[in-house]
Design a protein around this motif. Sequence first.
Motif, PDB file in Angstrom:
ATOM      1  N   ILE A  27       0.781  10.572   8.298  1.00  0.00           N
ATOM      2  CA  ILE A  27       0.313   9.651   7.257  1.00  0.00           C
ATOM      3  C   ILE A  27       0.607   8.224   7.716  1.00  0.00           C
ATOM      4  O   ILE A  27       1.710   7.916   8.166  1.00  0.00           O
ATOM      5  CB  ILE A  27       0.992   9.943   5.902  1.00  0.00           C
TER       6      ILE A  27
ATOM      7  N   HIS B 167       1.023   4.271   6.898  1.00  0.00           N
ATOM      8  CA  HIS B 167       1.308   3.334   5.810  1.00  0.00           C
ATOM      9  C   HIS B 167       1.787   2.060   6.450  1.00  0.00           C
ATOM     10  O   HIS B 167       2.665   2.076   7.299  1.00  0.00           O
ATOM     11  CB  HIS B 167       2.346   3.907   4.829  1.00  0.00           C
TER      12      HIS B 167
ATOM     13  N   ASP C 187       0.797  -1.224   0.000  1.00  0.00           N
ATOM     14  CA  ASP C 187       0.000   0.000   0.000  1.00  0.00           C
ATOM     15  C   ASP C 187       0.830   1.275   0.000  1.00  0.00           C
ATOM     16  O   ASP C 187       0.393   2.308   0.471  1.00  0.00           O
ATOM     17  CB  ASP C 187      -1.010  -0.009   1.160  1.00  0.00           C
ATOM     18  N   GLY C 188       2.034   1.195  -0.543  1.00  0.00           N
ATOM     19  CA  GLY C 188       2.814   2.409  -0.724  1.00  0.00           C
ATOM     20  C   GLY C 188       3.408   2.943   0.564  1.00  0.00           C
ATOM     21  O   GLY C 188       3.461   2.246   1.567  1.00  0.00           O
ATOM     22  N   CYS C 189       3.891   4.179   0.507  1.00  0.00           N
ATOM     23  CA  CYS C 189       4.524   4.777   1.684  1.00  0.00           C
ATOM     24  C   CYS C 189       4.132   6.248   1.765  1.00  0.00           C
ATOM     25  O   CYS C 189       3.384   6.750   0.943  1.00  0.00           O
ATOM     26  CB  CYS C 189       6.042   4.632   1.602  1.00  0.00           C
ATOM     27  N   ALA C 190       4.694   6.927   2.759  1.00  0.00           N
ATOM     28  CA  ALA C 190       4.341   8.334   2.979  1.00  0.00           C
ATOM     29  C   ALA C 190       4.876   9.227   1.857  1.00  0.00           C
ATOM     30  O   ALA C 190       4.473  10.378   1.735  1.00  0.00           O
ATOM     31  CB  ALA C 190       4.861   8.800   4.340  1.00  0.00           C
TER      32      ALA C 190
ATOM     33  N   THR D 245       4.086   8.295   9.927  1.00  0.00           N
ATOM     34  CA  THR D 245       5.139   9.282   9.703  1.00  0.00           C
ATOM     35  C   THR D 245       4.746  10.565  10.429  1.00  0.00           C
ATOM     36  O   THR D 245       3.693  11.132  10.158  1.00  0.00           O
ATOM     37  CB  THR D 245       5.304   9.547   8.198  1.00  0.00           C
TER      38      THR D 245
ATOM     39  N   LYS E 194      -6.619  10.107   3.161  1.00  0.00           N
ATOM     40  CA  LYS E 194      -5.583   9.473   3.965  1.00  0.00           C
ATOM     41  C   LYS E 194      -4.210   9.536   3.300  1.00  0.00           C
ATOM     42  O   LYS E 194      -3.206   9.231   3.915  1.00  0.00           O
ATOM     43  CB  LYS E 194      -5.960   8.042   4.325  1.00  0.00           C
ATOM     44  N   SER E 195      -4.189   9.947   2.026  1.00  0.00           N
ATOM     45  CA  SER E 195      -2.906  10.120   1.350  1.00  0.00           C
ATOM     46  C   SER E 195      -2.441  11.574   1.377  1.00  0.00           C
ATOM     47  O   SER E 195      -1.506  11.934   0.680  1.00  0.00           O
ATOM     48  CB  SER E 195      -3.014   9.663  -0.105  1.00  0.00           C
ATOM     49  N   ARG E 196      -3.116  12.385   2.141  1.00  0.00           N
ATOM     50  CA  ARG E 196      -2.745  13.795   2.216  1.00  0.00           C
ATOM     51  C   ARG E 196      -1.898  14.055   3.456  1.00  0.00           C
ATOM     52  O   ARG E 196      -2.169  13.517   4.519  1.00  0.00           O
ATOM     53  CB  ARG E 196      -4.024  14.641   2.327  1.00  0.00           C
ATOM     54  N   PHE E 197      -0.914  14.934   3.283  1.00  0.00           N
ATOM     55  CA  PHE E 197      -0.152  15.404   4.436  1.00  0.00           C
ATOM     56  C   PHE E 197      -1.105  16.146   5.363  1.00  0.00           C
ATOM     57  O   PHE E 197      -2.086  16.748   4.924  1.00  0.00           O
ATOM     58  CB  PHE E 197       0.987  16.315   3.952  1.00  0.00           C
ATOM     59  N   VAL E 198      -0.791  16.093   6.665  1.00  0.00           N
ATOM     60  CA  VAL E 198      -1.717  16.615   7.680  1.00  0.00           C
ATOM     61  C   VAL E 198      -2.268  18.006   7.356  1.00  0.00           C
ATOM     62  O   VAL E 198      -3.460  18.267   7.511  1.00  0.00           O
ATOM     63  CB  VAL E 198      -1.053  16.611   9.083  1.00  0.00           C
TER      64      VAL E 198
ATOM     65  N   GLY F 156      -6.649   4.015   7.767  1.00  0.00           N
ATOM     66  CA  GLY F 156      -5.603   4.926   7.308  1.00  0.00           C
ATOM     67  C   GLY F 156      -5.555   6.221   8.096  1.00  0.00           C
ATOM     68  O   GLY F 156      -4.856   7.150   7.716  1.00  0.00           O
TER      69      GLY F 156
ATOM     70  N   ARG G  72      -4.936  17.809   4.924  1.00  0.00           N
ATOM     71  CA  ARG G  72      -6.084  17.080   5.456  1.00  0.00           C
ATOM     72  C   ARG G  72      -6.867  17.969   6.411  1.00  0.00           C
ATOM     73  O   ARG G  72      -8.085  17.926   6.465  1.00  0.00           O
ATOM     74  CB  ARG G  72      -5.582  15.829   6.181  1.00  0.00           C
ATOM     75  N   MET G  73      -6.142  18.792   7.157  1.00  0.00           N
ATOM     76  CA  MET G  73      -6.803  19.635   8.159  1.00  0.00           C
ATOM     77  C   MET G  73      -7.090  21.045   7.643  1.00  0.00           C
ATOM     78  O   MET G  73      -7.711  21.837   8.324  1.00  0.00           O
ATOM     79  CB  MET G  73      -5.925  19.738   9.409  1.00  0.00           C
TER      80      MET G  73
ATOM     81  N   GLN H 205      -1.704  12.799  13.629  1.00  0.00           N
ATOM     82  CA  GLN H 205      -1.942  13.572  12.420  1.00  0.00           C
ATOM     83  C   GLN H 205      -1.040  13.152  11.260  1.00  0.00           C
ATOM     84  O   GLN H 205      -1.028  13.795  10.216  1.00  0.00           O
ATOM     85  CB  GLN H 205      -1.711  15.070  12.686  1.00  0.00           C
TER      86      GLN H 205
ATOM     87  N   ARG I  68       2.278   7.901  -1.722  1.00  0.00           N
ATOM     88  CA  ARG I  68       0.816   8.070  -1.674  1.00  0.00           C
ATOM     89  C   ARG I  68       0.387   9.507  -1.973  1.00  0.00           C
ATOM     90  O   ARG I  68      -0.494   9.726  -2.811  1.00  0.00           O
ATOM     91  CB  ARG I  68       0.242   7.599  -0.335  1.00  0.00           C
ATOM     92  N   PRO I  69       0.998  10.516  -1.313  1.00  0.00           N
ATOM     93  CA  PRO I  69       0.583  11.892  -1.636  1.00  0.00           C
ATOM     94  C   PRO I  69       0.879  12.243  -3.098  1.00  0.00           C
ATOM     95  O   PRO I  69       0.102  12.954  -3.743  1.00  0.00           O
ATOM     96  CB  PRO I  69       1.407  12.756  -0.685  1.00  0.00           C
TER      97      PRO I  69
END
Lengths: 833, 125
Positions: free
Chosen positions: B58, B60, A533-536, B65, A559-563, B17, A566-567, B56, A539-540
Amino acid sequence: MNAPMNFEKGSPSGSSRERLVVIGNGMAGCRAVEEILARDPGRFDVTIFGAEPRVNYNRIMLSPVLAGEKTFDEIVINTQEWYDDKRITLVSGDKVDSIDREHKRVVAASGRIEPYDKLLIATGSDPFIIPVPGKDLDGVVTFRDLDDVDKMVAAAGKGGSAVVIGGGLLGLEAAHGLNLRGMQVTVIHLMPTLMERQLDEAAGWLLKTELERRGQTILTGANTKEIVGKDGKVSAVRLEDGTEIPADIVVMAVGIRPATALAREAGLEVERGIMVDDHMVTSDPSVLAVGECVQHRGLCYGLVAPLWDMCRALADHVTENPTGYLGSVTSTKLKVSGIDLFSAGDFSGGEGCEDIVMRDASRGVYKRVIVKENKVLGAVLYGDTADGSWYFDLMKKGEDVSDIREALIFGQAFASGGALADPNAAVAALSDDAEICGCNGVSKGQVVSCINDGAHSLDAVRSTCKASASCGSCTNLVESLLSLTLGGEVESGPKTMCKCTSFTHGDVRKHIVEKGLREIPQVMQELHWTTPDGCASCRPALNYYLLCAWPGEYVDDQKSRFVNERMHANIQKDGTYSVVPRMWGGLTNPKELRAIADVVEKYNAPMVKVTGGQRLDIFGIKKEDLPAVWADLNAAGMVSGHAYGKSLRTVKTCVGSEWCRFGTQDSTGLGVQIEHMTWGSWMPHKFKIAVSGCPRNCAEATIKDFGVVCVDSGYELHIAGNGGIKVRATDLLCKVETEQEALDVCAAFIQLYREEAWYLERTAPWVERVGLDYVKDRLAEEGAIEHYAARFRYSQQFMQDDPWAKRAAGEHEKLHQHLAEVRPYPGAKMENA
Amino acid sequence: MIGNWLDIGPVTQIEPGTARTLPVVGGEEIAVFHTMRNEFFAIRNKCPHKQGPLSQGIVHGDVVTCPLHNWNISLRSGKALGEDEGCVPTIPLKVDAGRIYLLRSAVIGGGDEAAVQQATQDKAA
């Protein structure tokens, strides 16, 4: 059914045989009896109670019966003759109501009383019914026994629509059967991927795609709110989000739970299941239990394989040759014809676990084997399950796989091929005319001669003979040929996107567009991601590439967005957020300033700061307060400033010709227009714009990603400046005469950057990488400005709705709320420690 | 037995996730994670590096992270992965019949002290 009442029968008065009473005529109960009889046929007088009015059949074959692939007669395990032959009394269609342990007897619904010396509980499990309104309507069925199948078959005979609640093994088999019988089937699954207990995201996605191809509608992440009825009969299913799906029949297949009521009422020890020891003995030494109703060493099983082991241990014990049951390792296959799917063991990964992933997009294959300390821990296979039993065997035996580690994923035939276990040796053994790249029809000989002619890297091979240049599934073969041909002199190619793939950002972008890839799991499958499922990092990036490629169509993956994205706010070192409302071109007014001041006071923001981008930054907002803060700012007409995003940030302006004695054009007005055109757009990285009204350049336009410097005769348009770590002044792109032209070139440049730069690449490094001339040439092509600007404006249609307004209205509210708050009572720590 | 476990609600309240937070009055905030592989973990919501809110980050695999400086933290062990060293306390968690339970003593005590001690020893060794 017709057995005599036999109160007098039994060991104390006549027969020396012990009386064994079995509650449950299912697979476990009968198997246990068979095992006992095989060991000691004369030991017991056996009476079996079955709630269903029929002989013992193979419950797991109900799916093929529903699908019309088998008849009931074909799945019968033991016929009435068998019971008669073995002198077993079968009491079918009579449910046992209670167990009287004191007098060692059971009482059935008919009033029949049966004494025992040994009692065996094999009640199996009950389907779980989700407690929604309408669950008792006519037409709502479970999928547990032949009666359920009969109901489904009858409903399917009338055609119409079926809704299956539950996308697990059972639900999907029910859906398949109903689909084959001509019904329009919708599967509603609470979790985001199908069969999440058995499959990872990648395999679940492949399965979903295949079922959709077969005409089923699969709704994941869907929560059933109500089953709607009409005249007491089911008519539709309503979801939490309001969607209503018409239904003539609803199959509830959300799971099973051990049937323990009888044991519980009899005072036996019960947790989730009936507690048994390694010999299947319950808390009462005269009472045994076996099958899905038991809990052994903390586990309850819902599959058939463990039953055989349990029954063996049970029979060994009652015939006084105890061996013990140590628990089972299980594997799963889906009984849907044409879908090959296998899952076994632990595939969740973990500390020290290593995932070996192989994907073959052209054959629709996904294989993942999980290895820890040289042992196979689990496997998920989709599309090619030939080696499932081999992996399962390696796993159960705990065999050391270090010798075959390199070739493990290619399967048994390859891995056990002695010298061939070394993939390089295997490739070396291939003949010269063996095909390496199926997509482009390139043979081993061609690849080798291309390497000998100077293609010393993967990329060079790809660009010369095209091997591995299309789908990429032969990449490892080409790499083997490189190292075989060149020894250690293989040149490493350009940096890949991340450790999950051998493709570069450029390759991935190209393939997404050319192959029409539309979802993250699809990209990972088609491009042979080596992780499930990829990595940090990836994914973004993938989320952005898909968003850019398919505007209005791709559903953003939160869920693939940096915080920060997302916020919709900037996280600070203390975990609070800063909020920056948009001030168009740096302009503001009393209403906005008042709203900001009110927010600062109301939420006790400890600091407000004027930013470099000419707006106000409110610091120290808690994540749970963000929606309320945004609602207050929205009320004053302000929207998100995207100060947190890989997106358009600010358009900085100077006052321009309206006020400034040097101003040549209306730089403020143009800046506001540009910001209205560009706000909300997602980009590979942050993007800053400025418009200066004269060459004195008060808005510092020559260190922005896009800068406009107004002059008497028009507008100089600059690109690729940066004021960050490495200061870079802009390059002049072109000069135009009108505001409209300036706007069009701005939109076109942004779109070119959006479509071609790599994720997290600012305009400055991008332009340095591809060259200023390249950018100029691309935009100078006939009609290019109109073309790119139109694409940008089309994409913007879907981007320019204020994310804050949506959040303030309750979208993704879980992201902002705590689960709960724990308030320990005084002294709790000491008492519990 | 059940008294030792604190019921914090159904599994469906955390999207796969992602993570959600559980403040503890007078104690340390806890982050409860739901991974894309459908596992659940609870750890203290503070990165061992600069106390970033791990909830907060990501997610995986079974790794999060940190949003502040991209430290990768194993949700299973609480340990920092790769070159980084450090450990965040884990809170024993179990899922039963669709509900999430945390070990009460660890919730109140601020995490699994054994894990912290183990990490300290590992670092010393």
